[in-house]
Design a protein around this motif. Sequence first.
Motif, PDB file in Angstrom:
ATOM      1  N   VAL B 322      -2.956  -7.191  -8.995  1.00  0.00           N
ATOM      2  CA  VAL B 322      -3.240  -7.356  -7.497  1.00  0.00           C
ATOM      3  C   VAL B 322      -2.055  -8.103  -6.818  1.00  0.00           C
ATOM      4  O   VAL B 322      -1.685  -9.078  -7.321  1.00  0.00           O
ATOM      5  CB  VAL B 322      -4.685  -7.837  -7.244  1.00  0.00           C
ATOM      6  CG1 VAL B 322      -4.901  -8.062  -5.620  1.00  0.00           C
ATOM      7  CG2 VAL B 322      -5.810  -6.997  -7.951  1.00  0.00           C
ATOM      8  N   GLY B 323      -1.405  -7.319  -5.994  1.00  0.00           N
ATOM      9  CA  GLY B 323      -0.448  -7.955  -5.298  1.00  0.00           C
ATOM     10  C   GLY B 323       0.849  -7.536  -5.852  1.00  0.00           C
ATOM     11  O   GLY B 323       2.169  -7.980  -5.029  1.00  0.00           O
ATOM     12  N   GLU B 324       1.029  -6.819  -6.881  1.00  0.00           N
ATOM     13  CA  GLU B 324       2.181  -6.294  -7.633  1.00  0.00           C
ATOM     14  C   GLU B 324       2.452  -4.939  -7.048  1.00  0.00           C
ATOM     15  O   GLU B 324       1.488  -4.083  -6.937  1.00  0.00           O
ATOM     16  CB  GLU B 324       2.041  -6.231  -8.999  1.00  0.00           C
ATOM     17  CG  GLU B 324       1.984  -7.886  -9.505  1.00  0.00           C
ATOM     18  CD  GLU B 324       1.824  -7.818 -11.067  1.00  0.00           C
ATOM     19  OE1 GLU B 324       2.418  -6.787 -11.667  1.00  0.00           O
ATOM     20  OE2 GLU B 324       1.270  -8.565 -11.523  1.00  0.00           O
ATOM     21  N   GLN B 325       3.719  -4.496  -7.236  1.00  0.00           N
ATOM     22  CA  GLN B 325       4.177  -3.087  -6.794  1.00  0.00           C
ATOM     23  C   GLN B 325       3.649  -2.358  -8.060  1.00  0.00           C
ATOM     24  O   GLN B 325       4.350  -2.334  -9.122  1.00  0.00           O
ATOM     25  CB  GLN B 325       5.640  -2.893  -6.812  1.00  0.00           C
ATOM     26  CG  GLN B 325       6.264  -1.551  -6.136  1.00  0.00           C
ATOM     27  CD  GLN B 325       6.253  -1.713  -4.792  1.00  0.00           C
ATOM     28  OE1 GLN B 325       6.230  -2.653  -3.925  1.00  0.00           O
ATOM     29  NE2 GLN B 325       5.816  -0.560  -4.242  1.00  0.00           N
ATOM     30  N   ILE B 326       2.660  -1.362  -7.789  1.00  0.00           N
ATOM     31  CA  ILE B 326       2.417  -0.551  -8.779  1.00  0.00           C
ATOM     32  C   ILE B 326       2.872   1.011  -8.755  1.00  0.00           C
ATOM     33  O   ILE B 326       2.586   1.767  -9.753  1.00  0.00           O
ATOM     34  CB  ILE B 326       1.088  -0.453  -9.486  1.00  0.00           C
ATOM     35  CG1 ILE B 326       0.149  -0.189  -8.211  1.00  0.00           C
ATOM     36  CG2 ILE B 326       0.606  -1.982  -9.686  1.00  0.00           C
ATOM     37  CD1 ILE B 326      -1.143   0.405  -8.540  1.00  0.00           C
ATOM     38  N   LYS B 368       1.706   0.837   0.555  1.00  0.00           N
ATOM     39  CA  LYS B 368       3.114   0.943   0.524  1.00  0.00           C
ATOM     40  C   LYS B 368       3.317   0.306  -1.206  1.00  0.00           C
ATOM     41  O   LYS B 368       4.548  -0.155  -1.476  1.00  0.00           O
ATOM     42  CB  LYS B 368       3.738  -0.081   1.376  1.00  0.00           C
ATOM     43  CG  LYS B 368       3.580   0.205   2.768  1.00  0.00           C
ATOM     44  CD  LYS B 368       4.729  -0.324   3.758  1.00  0.00           C
ATOM     45  CE  LYS B 368       4.655   0.054   5.016  1.00  0.00           C
ATOM     46  NZ  LYS B 368       3.245   0.239   5.735  1.00  0.00           N
ATOM     47  N   GLY B 369       2.615   1.006  -2.162  1.00  0.00           N
ATOM     48  CA  GLY B 369       3.120   0.818  -3.362  1.00  0.00           C
ATOM     49  C   GLY B 369       2.528  -0.503  -4.056  1.00  0.00           C
ATOM     50  O   GLY B 369       2.499  -0.731  -5.284  1.00  0.00           O
ATOM     51  N   VAL B 370       1.944  -1.503  -3.028  1.00  0.00           N
ATOM     52  CA  VAL B 370       1.430  -2.766  -3.656  1.00  0.00           C
ATOM     53  C   VAL B 370      -0.164  -2.683  -3.697  1.00  0.00           C
ATOM     54  O   VAL B 370      -0.770  -2.161  -3.055  1.00  0.00           O
ATOM     55  CB  VAL B 370       1.756  -3.812  -2.679  1.00  0.00           C
ATOM     56  CG1 VAL B 370       1.225  -5.040  -3.305  1.00  0.00           C
ATOM     57  CG2 VAL B 370       3.363  -3.796  -2.639  1.00  0.00           C
ATOM     58  N   LEU B 371      -0.491  -3.050  -5.083  1.00  0.00           N
ATOM     59  CA  LEU B 371      -2.038  -2.970  -5.258  1.00  0.00           C
ATOM     60  C   LEU B 371      -2.957  -4.049  -4.528  1.00  0.00           C
ATOM     61  O   LEU B 371      -2.423  -5.328  -4.628  1.00  0.00           O
ATOM     62  CB  LEU B 371      -2.084  -3.179  -6.800  1.00  0.00           C
ATOM     63  CG  LEU B 371      -3.856  -3.203  -7.331  1.00  0.00           C
ATOM     64  CD1 LEU B 371      -4.288  -1.954  -7.173  1.00  0.00           C
ATOM     65  CD2 LEU B 371      -4.076  -3.570  -8.705  1.00  0.00           C
TER      66      LEU B 371
END
Lengths: 545, 552
Positions: B322-326, B368-371
């Motif tokens: 969570v909070g990371e670009q996935i 925008k790609g971020v979980l």
Amino acid sequence: VIWLLASMSLASPEVLLETFETWAERLPQELVLDDVRPLRVVINAQDMHTYTARAEFGTLFSEAERHSRPGLVEVVVGDEQIDSSRFRNSASSRVGDVRQRPKFVRDDVRVAIERDLWITSDLSFKNAVKQYQVKRAALEQLGAPYPPDWSEAELADSVTVDTTEIDVDRLRDLVVEASAAFRNIDGLRTGVAEVLSTRGHYVLATSEGARLVQPERTTALYMWADLMTDDGLQLWDARTWLVDDPASLDSDAIAAAADALGRRVVARANAEPVDFYEGPVVFEGEAATGLFRYLAAPQLEGTPPRPRADRSYERLIRSGARVGRRLLPAGWSVIDDPRRFPDALPGAYEYDREGVAARSVELVDDGYVADLAMSRVPRKDLNRSNGHARGRVQSRWYGRLTHWVIEPARTASDRAFDKTVDRALRESGQDRLLVVRALGRTKPGGLPSPIHAVWRSVDGTETPVQALTWQNADRRVLRDIIAAAGRQSVGYMAPDMPDGTTGTIFGLPTALTGPERILVGELEAVFPGASDEPHVIPQPPLTAP
Amino acid sequence: MLLSMWLSIATAQEPTDPMLDLLAAEIDRAMTELADEDAPPFFLSAEVVATNSLVVSAEDGALHDYAPVQRRWLDIDVRIGSPELDSTHRLRSERNRRESTGRSLPIGEDAGLVRRALWREIDERYRSAKERWSKVQSDDAILVSEDAGLDLVPVEPVVAIHDLAVLDIDPTPWEDRLRKASAVLARDDVVRDGSVRLSGSAENRWFVSSEGTRLRHGHVEYMAMATVDTIADDGAEIRLSRRWMGRDPDVLPNDEDLASRTGELHDLLALLRVAPELEPYTGPAILTERAAGVFFHEVFGHRIEGYRLKHIDNAQTFKSKVGEQILPEFLTIVDDPTLRKHRETDLRGHYLYDNEGVPSERTVVVDKGVLKGFLESRSTSDTDVVSNGHGRRQSGKHAVTRQGNLIVTAEGSVSNAELRKELLSEARRQDLDYALVVEDIQGGFTNTGRGSANSFTVKVLVARKIFVDGRPDEYVRGVDLIGTPLIAFSRIAASGESNEVFNGSCGAESGWVPISQVAPAILLNQVETQKKAKPQTTPPLLPAPMAAKEGA
């Protein structure tokens, strides 16, 4: 929203028959795979209008009405000795089903029926070619002597059409009214009436020349009630009515029977539990029939089991029915005649599922098994069908009983019977007699626990039996019958498969004519104990909160 | 008193409903009766689902039998313990809670009989919960726990009574419509098995909990479907279908449309039957809109269902991300069951309340790609999250977190023509003769556990080769897309500007639930395919019976 369907009346079965005949004739000529051609082809369907309904405590629970055409297509390859028709593969051997089960369209559109036959006959044939190879290899490896798979028979050429329709409204009202009788009885947990009514035709054509349209109709009404005692003992009672014409069902009599049945269940809840009984037992009414249908019927049905890849055939057949076995007391006889049923009971037929004319068979003579109900699958000792192949259209067919008549060596008068009972009771040392009037349900071969039974004291007073289950009761109990009295005909639904559990409204309509009262010299019964944890929350009344 | 009478009174006056009253009264009685037990329940809910449905089908110009079906089903949830740990907690010894529960209710109107059924089911479920609670406590005492989240996160009780859904279609005119459309299937030997059918279903739900939630809501759905299937010469089975689906019978096709679309399906099947089988392939591919929807549902969606992330045997692909670009920055993903439609198309995954009585919520999963977070039921993935109304189930199963309407949007998208150009460029860059366009898919499946590879399969129905040298496109068959999730996401290179709806059903631990996906076409610069399993059945030995041609 409930729709009224356009029409549930059946289409003519003749288009089905004509199409089946054409294909049964052409397939052996035209299907070829690596020079293998079909040995024979069987095509059939049941063109049926069916209505089922279930009501509980006077309210409709569920209902369904449909016109369906389940069918069966089997293309058999092989020769007169061994063919592809009967075999149980081992789990590792993958052969598709040689018996294909189409559901034909409701409309009489020939091309649609033919396209179902096109695909199902193709699959059946290809699977049969494979199964035949696997079966031959397996039987050669086992090296077991094995009777032929099939026997010659004269086949039907008969078309009979029945146009009667089901009175759905009456049957719905009947189950609702019958189950409403339970509503007035305090303490019941469940009070159900359910009905199945079928009307239609069996349609068969084979490459051997069978050509058959035969009416089939049955109505079965099943009623049951139960409760659970405070200590977790589940008590229930049930009754079945089986009729050819639902108009003969008397709604007042059924409601009265429901009331009596429900009150019996409640009375049992308050009855004294008895741990153990060993002594003479009288089976009366339905229970007298039950004694034979559960213990004797499996010994009189002769279709042998399918050979298997992993077991010798001798081993497979050794525990089954056997000609020459002592089954009943000396002097007793049994015949079965599918063509003649007692009045109002359904199930009589002229031709069996294989298209063989039904005939009367003397199954038991002087207490010994003399013959068996046979399909076209032969045994070592019996190599001809006697027109008893029965079963659901899409299932396997076995030689089964249809209307069997049991004749005791001597039918006692009621007074003589009672005197014999008194003597047996005295000799046993018991102070009261166990009288069983209805049995529960189980698989054939075992004797179901009583669901309606009473203790009869010497002075003739009766008190309800709460619950008992038999110990070590098998077919040998029948040899210990001491006396028989009265005569009755009872209809029941036999399981579709010989080893299946007896049905309620589903199964094969069967009739048994035999003694109304039977005395067995000695049986052992014990208290079964609670079958479940008792309810934690008190049962609410059947009124809105 | 008749239930239908109560209902008409209920809709006209203050918000009450006799079925809700009945459920509430029996729940209250049970909670009172059980309060003095050794292990009293702390939560009890009841859900009644009444279904009124119809299926009419035809094949080769002839009608099959049909009958309307009416049924009512009761599900009970009894919980012993506490919100943190209760009797529904998954036991280590069980892979999934798959046991079926519940019982039928009468279709006739009888409050006393419904009450009797409620009592039976509550009593049975309580005894079962009590037995299970002792096992849960035993697990908790002797095994290391990695589970996170609550077993029953608190929610605000909801009271709402919506109009009852009513099935409103006359099947009689459909009999001839289906006969006529299905007659197309019998015109030659292309279709081995096929049907054209109409189905309709009205489903009404009543939900009451001991916490005070009281809900009545329903929905109706109509569907027409043509299905065709054949066997190619190499034994491969090919099956195609076309559906029309929505909440209004107006979405269904007329005579002409149904027949012509069924004919088109027949023609496509004829093309695919003789199309070459695709050899295993790695290289770039476009997943067109519907195919991309299924790709996201299987590969991504099942990995953001919070319930799965609770358990030690789950691979927990995204649990710590969570909070990371996935995903690529241009992608945003929400699951929004509150949406009824996407443009003009009804969404199957729409619902107002989930099967735990929680209002559905639009949930942003990726921005925008971020979980950003996960889909949650009341059995949450962590202690600091709450339910967002995604606890779903089929009647007779236990509710777990499931997707509803998974909506994928993309920024900076290109036209589909431009996407095709990019695909060909990528193929040239990888020195390939062709690239792949996946046009339609049947569905897919994925494994999210740790016991075996965390892979997915998307089952392709229609695919084409696009040649770099400008040759005409070529249909191929016998292909499934396979892969593993993290690598697959890293290969998403671009997206198309248009999007489409895939309406379907998803089967998982809690049974079958209706779902929708909306997604644009996507370009992946690398996919992997494998050959599809085939039954190896040879084509029929005999020529097909055919309907006589008109005028012949």
